[in-house]
Design a protein around this motif. Sequence first.
Motif, PDB file in Angstrom:
ATOM      1  N   ILE A  11      -4.292   6.375   2.772  1.00  0.00           N
ATOM      2  CA  ILE A  11      -3.604   5.884   3.425  1.00  0.00           C
ATOM      3  C   ILE A  11      -3.980   4.738   4.141  1.00  0.00           C
ATOM      4  O   ILE A  11      -5.132   4.675   5.142  1.00  0.00           O
ATOM      5  CB  ILE A  11      -2.474   6.577   4.232  1.00  0.00           C
ATOM      6  N   PRO A  12      -3.154   3.647   4.110  1.00  0.00           N
ATOM      7  CA  PRO A  12      -4.292   1.787   4.728  1.00  0.00           C
ATOM      8  C   PRO A  12      -3.714   2.469   6.442  1.00  0.00           C
ATOM      9  O   PRO A  12      -3.089   2.591   6.777  1.00  0.00           O
ATOM     10  CB  PRO A  12      -3.778   1.078   4.449  1.00  0.00           C
ATOM     11  N   ASP A  13      -4.673   1.414   7.239  1.00  0.00           N
ATOM     12  CA  ASP A  13      -4.621   1.784   8.617  1.00  0.00           C
ATOM     13  C   ASP A  13      -3.467   1.092   8.810  1.00  0.00           C
ATOM     14  O   ASP A  13      -2.790  -0.283   8.429  1.00  0.00           O
ATOM     15  CB  ASP A  13      -6.098   1.237   9.444  1.00  0.00           C
ATOM     16  N   GLU A  14      -2.793   0.997  10.177  1.00  0.00           N
ATOM     17  CA  GLU A  14      -1.340   0.663  10.657  1.00  0.00           C
ATOM     18  C   GLU A  14      -1.356   0.648  12.311  1.00  0.00           C
ATOM     19  O   GLU A  14      -3.036   1.598  12.885  1.00  0.00           O
ATOM     20  CB  GLU A  14      -0.457   1.558  10.330  1.00  0.00           C
ATOM     21  N   LYS A  15      -1.466   0.056  13.018  1.00  0.00           N
ATOM     22  CA  LYS A  15      -1.361  -0.240  13.949  1.00  0.00           C
ATOM     23  C   LYS A  15      -0.243   0.667  14.943  1.00  0.00           C
ATOM     24  O   LYS A  15       0.486   0.959  14.474  1.00  0.00           O
ATOM     25  CB  LYS A  15      -1.238  -2.106  15.017  1.00  0.00           C
ATOM     26  N   PHE A  16      -0.405   0.386  16.374  1.00  0.00           N
ATOM     27  CA  PHE A  16       0.578   1.650  17.358  1.00  0.00           C
ATOM     28  C   PHE A  16       1.797   0.611  17.174  1.00  0.00           C
ATOM     29  O   PHE A  16       2.030  -0.665  17.911  1.00  0.00           O
ATOM     30  CB  PHE A  16      -0.056   2.427  18.613  1.00  0.00           C
ATOM     31  N   ASP A  17       3.436   0.816  17.501  1.00  0.00           N
ATOM     32  CA  ASP A  17       4.455   0.179  18.411  1.00  0.00           C
ATOM     33  C   ASP A  17       4.236  -0.415  19.927  1.00  0.00           C
ATOM     34  O   ASP A  17       3.251  -0.143  20.147  1.00  0.00           O
ATOM     35  CB  ASP A  17       5.925   1.106  18.019  1.00  0.00           C
ATOM     36  N   SER A  18       4.402  -1.316  20.029  1.00  0.00           N
ATOM     37  CA  SER A  18       4.459  -1.779  21.156  1.00  0.00           C
ATOM     38  C   SER A  18       6.555  -1.138  21.605  1.00  0.00           C
ATOM     39  O   SER A  18       7.193  -1.643  20.928  1.00  0.00           O
ATOM     40  CB  SER A  18       4.847  -2.768  21.533  1.00  0.00           C
ATOM     41  N   ILE A  19       6.805  -1.068  22.991  1.00  0.00           N
ATOM     42  CA  ILE A  19       5.720  -0.765  24.055  1.00  0.00           C
ATOM     43  C   ILE A  19       4.973   0.471  24.062  1.00  0.00           C
ATOM     44  O   ILE A  19       5.549   1.390  24.031  1.00  0.00           O
ATOM     45  CB  ILE A  19       6.945  -1.778  25.395  1.00  0.00           C
ATOM     46  N   MET A  20       4.000   0.022  25.327  1.00  0.00           N
ATOM     47  CA  MET A  20       3.755   1.547  25.632  1.00  0.00           C
ATOM     48  C   MET A  20       2.644   2.154  24.153  1.00  0.00           C
ATOM     49  O   MET A  20       2.455   3.879  23.894  1.00  0.00           O
ATOM     50  CB  MET A  20       4.389   3.075  25.781  1.00  0.00           C
ATOM     51  N   MET A  67      -3.436   7.801  11.080  1.00  0.00           N
ATOM     52  CA  MET A  67      -3.216   8.139  12.264  1.00  0.00           C
ATOM     53  C   MET A  67      -1.607   7.465  11.864  1.00  0.00           C
ATOM     54  O   MET A  67      -0.780   8.040  12.368  1.00  0.00           O
ATOM     55  CB  MET A  67      -3.486   8.986  13.221  1.00  0.00           C
ATOM     56  N   ALA A  68      -1.920   6.862  13.191  1.00  0.00           N
ATOM     57  CA  ALA A  68      -0.832   6.073  13.183  1.00  0.00           C
ATOM     58  C   ALA A  68       0.035   5.565  11.767  1.00  0.00           C
ATOM     59  O   ALA A  68       1.881   5.906  11.435  1.00  0.00           O
ATOM     60  CB  ALA A  68      -0.858   4.741  14.194  1.00  0.00           C
ATOM     61  N   ALA A  69      -0.354   5.153  10.742  1.00  0.00           N
ATOM     62  CA  ALA A  69       0.559   4.615   9.401  1.00  0.00           C
ATOM     63  C   ALA A  69       1.031   6.106   9.375  1.00  0.00           C
ATOM     64  O   ALA A  69       2.016   6.085   8.678  1.00  0.00           O
ATOM     65  CB  ALA A  69      -0.686   4.555   8.536  1.00  0.00           C
ATOM     66  N   SER A  70       0.190   7.159  10.017  1.00  0.00           N
ATOM     67  CA  SER A  70       1.351   8.600   9.076  1.00  0.00           C
ATOM     68  C   SER A  70       1.833   9.185   9.933  1.00  0.00           C
ATOM     69  O   SER A  70       2.652   9.454   9.100  1.00  0.00           O
ATOM     70  CB  SER A  70      -0.301   9.831   8.729  1.00  0.00           C
ATOM     71  N   LEU A  71       1.598   8.894  10.774  1.00  0.00           N
ATOM     72  CA  LEU A  71       2.747   9.176  11.971  1.00  0.00           C
ATOM     73  C   LEU A  71       4.334   8.111  11.758  1.00  0.00           C
ATOM     74  O   LEU A  71       5.106   9.001  11.475  1.00  0.00           O
ATOM     75  CB  LEU A  71       2.554   8.959  13.590  1.00  0.00           C
ATOM     76  N   ARG A  72       3.596   7.082  11.303  1.00  0.00           N
ATOM     77  CA  ARG A  72       5.118   5.743  10.810  1.00  0.00           C
ATOM     78  C   ARG A  72       5.747   7.251   9.652  1.00  0.00           C
ATOM     79  O   ARG A  72       7.106   6.538   9.015  1.00  0.00           O
ATOM     80  CB  ARG A  72       4.801   4.709  10.902  1.00  0.00           C
ATOM     81  N   ARG A  73       5.040   7.082   9.037  1.00  0.00           N
ATOM     82  CA  ARG A  73       5.264   7.508   7.223  1.00  0.00           C
ATOM     83  C   ARG A  73       6.155   8.686   6.910  1.00  0.00           C
ATOM     84  O   ARG A  73       6.738   9.400   6.472  1.00  0.00           O
ATOM     85  CB  ARG A  73       4.148   7.914   6.490  1.00  0.00           C
ATOM     86  N   LEU A  74       5.896   9.753   8.398  1.00  0.00           N
ATOM     87  CA  LEU A  74       6.813  11.023   8.506  1.00  0.00           C
ATOM     88  C   LEU A  74       7.655  10.848   9.423  1.00  0.00           C
ATOM     89  O   LEU A  74       8.509  11.305   8.711  1.00  0.00           O
ATOM     90  CB  LEU A  74       5.623  11.865   9.603  1.00  0.00           C
ATOM     91  N   GLY A  75       7.902   9.676   9.795  1.00  0.00           N
ATOM     92  CA  GLY A  75       9.677   9.462  10.141  1.00  0.00           C
ATOM     93  C   GLY A  75       9.360   9.058  11.468  1.00  0.00           C
ATOM     94  O   GLY A  75      10.577   9.247  12.054  1.00  0.00           O
ATOM     95  N   PHE A  76       8.502   9.023  12.101  1.00  0.00           N
ATOM     96  CA  PHE A  76       8.458   8.883  13.786  1.00  0.00           C
ATOM     97  C   PHE A  76       9.502   7.569  14.224  1.00  0.00           C
ATOM     98  O   PHE A  76       9.064   6.959  12.597  1.00  0.00           O
ATOM     99  CB  PHE A  76       7.392   9.538  14.717  1.00  0.00           C
ATOM    100  N   ASP A  77       9.968   7.110  14.789  1.00  0.00           N
ATOM    101  CA  ASP A  77      10.643   6.200  15.028  1.00  0.00           C
ATOM    102  C   ASP A  77      10.241   5.024  16.407  1.00  0.00           C
ATOM    103  O   ASP A  77       9.825   3.605  15.627  1.00  0.00           O
ATOM    104  CB  ASP A  77      12.648   6.227  16.319  1.00  0.00           C
TER     105      ASP A  77
END
Lengths: 596, 387
Positions: free
Chosen positions: A409-418, A257-267
Amino acid sequence: MANTVNLKIDGIDVSVEAGKTVLDAAKELNIHIPTLCHHEDLCVAGNCRVCVVEQEGVKNLVASCAMPAQEGMVIHTNTHKVRNARKHVVELLLSEHNADCTKCYKNTKCELQDLASEMVISEPMFMDLVPEKNYTIDNFSPSIIKDDSKCIRCQRCVRTCHELQHVSALGVAYKGNEMKISTFFENPMYDVVCTNCGQCVIRCPTGALIEKTYLDEVWDAIYDPNKHVIVQTAPATRIALGEDLGMEAGSIVTGKMAASLRRLGFDSVLDTDFSADLTIMEEGTELLTRLKRALVDKDPTVKVPMFTSCSPGWIKFIEHMYPEYLDNLSTCKSPQQMFGALAKTYYAEKRGIDPSTIVSVSIMPCTAKKFEAARPEMRDSGFQDVDYGITTRELAVMIKQAGIDFGSIPDEKFDSIMGKSTGAAVIFGATGGVMEAALRTAYEIVTGREVPFENLNITAVRGMEGVREASVKIENVLPAWSFLEGVELKTAVAHGLTNAHQIMDAIKKGEANYHFVEVMGCPGGCVGGGGQPIPTTPEIRQKRTDAIYREDEGMEIRKSHENPEVQQIYKEFLGEPLGHKSHELLHTHYTKRKRV
Amino acid sequence: MPDKKLKRVDLIFSDDCNCKDVLAAGLKKSNEEILKEILDSGLRGRGGAGFPTGLKWKFTSQEASEEKYVVCNADEGEPGTFKDREILTRVPMKVFGGMAICGKVIGAKHGYVYLRGEYQFLRADLEKVLEEFHANIKAEGFDFQIHILMGSGAYICGEESALFESMEGKRGEPRNKPPYPTIAGFRSKPTVINNVETLVYAFMITRIGADKFQELGTADSRGSKVFSISGDTPIAGIYELELGMSLEDFVEEFGDGDTKAVQVGGASGFCVPRKKFKDTIIGFEGVPTGGSMMLFNSSRSMYNVLKNYVQFFEEESCGQCTPCRVGCQQLIKGIEAVKKGEKSITYLNTLQKLADTMKVTSKCGLGQSVANSFSSIVDNFKEEMIY
């Protein structure tokens, strides 16, 4: 065995428990009988008539969903008479139904469409009734769209609203050809007791009840180079999203999910779990403060029990039904809104971004979160704190639209902070989870020791029982909390608003005595939320719940107060739980609403 | 072939009995004795469906429940019937007496009269008679209270399970069956629900005995019945007649000399054309009726008659089940289209099949019986549907 009945279906003998229906018996034999008004979570309606079968010795066909299996019954599910009747029933439903399928949000996910396809319906047998119907669409609610032109009057929504949620915002109005599903005085959904929980949405077989989507708005924001679009994801989305993308119920897809969100273009891809941990800090402290004021200061203005305030369906329910208990609600905003308020203040400051350019999106298992985001109370950052709440289902649509192969899609981590979180936050997604997370932290604050349960698992508050009670004896406390020495902390957990109603009535009558009560608006808690993948059944909710607890066990940190980003925000920004800044940004009050 | 001649009877309205004494005598009999009388009499429900009354009472009496009810179905809504109104006006004490005796047999302490909303004007008089009735049964030492509940004008509430829903304060929608009322009726307790007229006959049977009742009517249709006669007749009104006569005899007596069809049993009944009068028995072995007999002469358009009936059902369907709700709309639209020439004549066959489906798939008697009038009118008067 006395409690079994033996019958024959399509020539095959079958024994079932007395009280089971013919439909249940057919399921035992893996004989598929089509249904529309039937739903596992709801009482029998027997009104769509698509499940009719032939019973030997009976002149008329019988509705298998409503007919109790009886000793010696001989049933045929696949005769000429049955097939003709079912086809007629589906044709009749289609003649009343706006079958403009390609323009429908539920296209390819519609139970009526599936049946029409199974029956190979091409030229309509009957005349089109839609043009003279004056069907209306109610799209005024920020959460739910009700389109009467798609309604097949199966009353699943009516039963859901009444039986599971004790809200009864939806009911049957008029009769005969004018019969429709409506609200009190046909007011729009936003102007009645609807809690926006969306339980009707996940049980509607067609597109008559859907969530209001904000897909275009979110895409527009993503493509706007002047916007900084951040996204938060609720605990219960990561164990359900996969279902809409071809995976089994109970699949944990946090990394995908984290990887996909990043791929979708969320900053920035962040986590509501972070603010769930923060909620525990605030709410746990609030509980202890309330207890001190009640037990030591004997302050008559302090209200106990304290109720959790994470679930926006529950909040609206209490505003309508039990406004006299609004002061018992924790003043904490929900994790979504804590996140929202911090995104356009703390996050903006830390990242040096003009908060007016931030678009804050949340992925929620919930339709009520859309309403919550739009609440006037939720603008403490100086802006609308959360701009768009979208459902797990909507996210799945976006992932498909973007052409992402979710399975690979390979797993990715959430960004920081929050973006950092603990196991205590993940379990917010299941009924009892907030209670368990709060106890893990509060107990430790008071005693300096971990909760006395094996592996931190407080199983007494877990499970699917509608109302659960648990008490924790507090002993050998730290000196600052000496007033709690020997206190038996009484807690209760309820999920689904009918159970909430039950617990509230018990409290009102003085039959129940608690310190802390967790209420989640949806059956099963957020795992069964109105924004989750369709269908929902007790079995699916159980699988999602199991996944939640697996995710918790797999986390490195499992107590909210140990979340390093939470510790950091108190150091850098908030000061202390219930401090001045917290009050400004993370707490709120709700107001009474009318009963009808 | 009918072997009974038309014969007027005077049981229901006869005033040669003192209701108080009949009730007292009835209450003195044993439950077994009363049940045997009602069963032996062959009395079947007079609301239209014709379920054996004795069996209903017997089944309910066998249920082990502290709480049971007797309900009098006075929601007389079938187009063309007005006999219950007359019975309740003229002999209410007999109705209450029937309820009390039923209450004794099944072990009920409360009876309810569910009175059609439009009969509000009867209520004050009924309440007055009830006072006297309650005094009478108190004198007999029998603990039984009758209450009157008003309907609100929905035809569907005459369907027994919808009637219970309405009595319970809910929307009048038929329930799934089973369970039947004898097991789970009003408030889900064992309940006998009988038509007004049935209760009076039961009451009278305790007075005249099963044998006397048996002498009237045929093997399948014992006794007499109150008919509401309307339409193209010079002598419209209420008549009590022995069951089993031929429709030919009936038309001879009540027709205007130009009768082309009789609708037996109201909108949910059957339309019999002139050529079948001779061979049609009025009774459960032939064409049953709840009492409604509408005569049509050659000035009437059977297309209009049919359309009127189906429109009635389209509006009075509760709307919950698909075949009834949508089926009625399709039948109306369909016959209109055929009449206008927008659909071919063969579309009538499609509609007939649809009516058959409604009969076998609808949840309650309303949707199931639309096909009765639809098919019998379309079959017998096809040319009127087209031209």
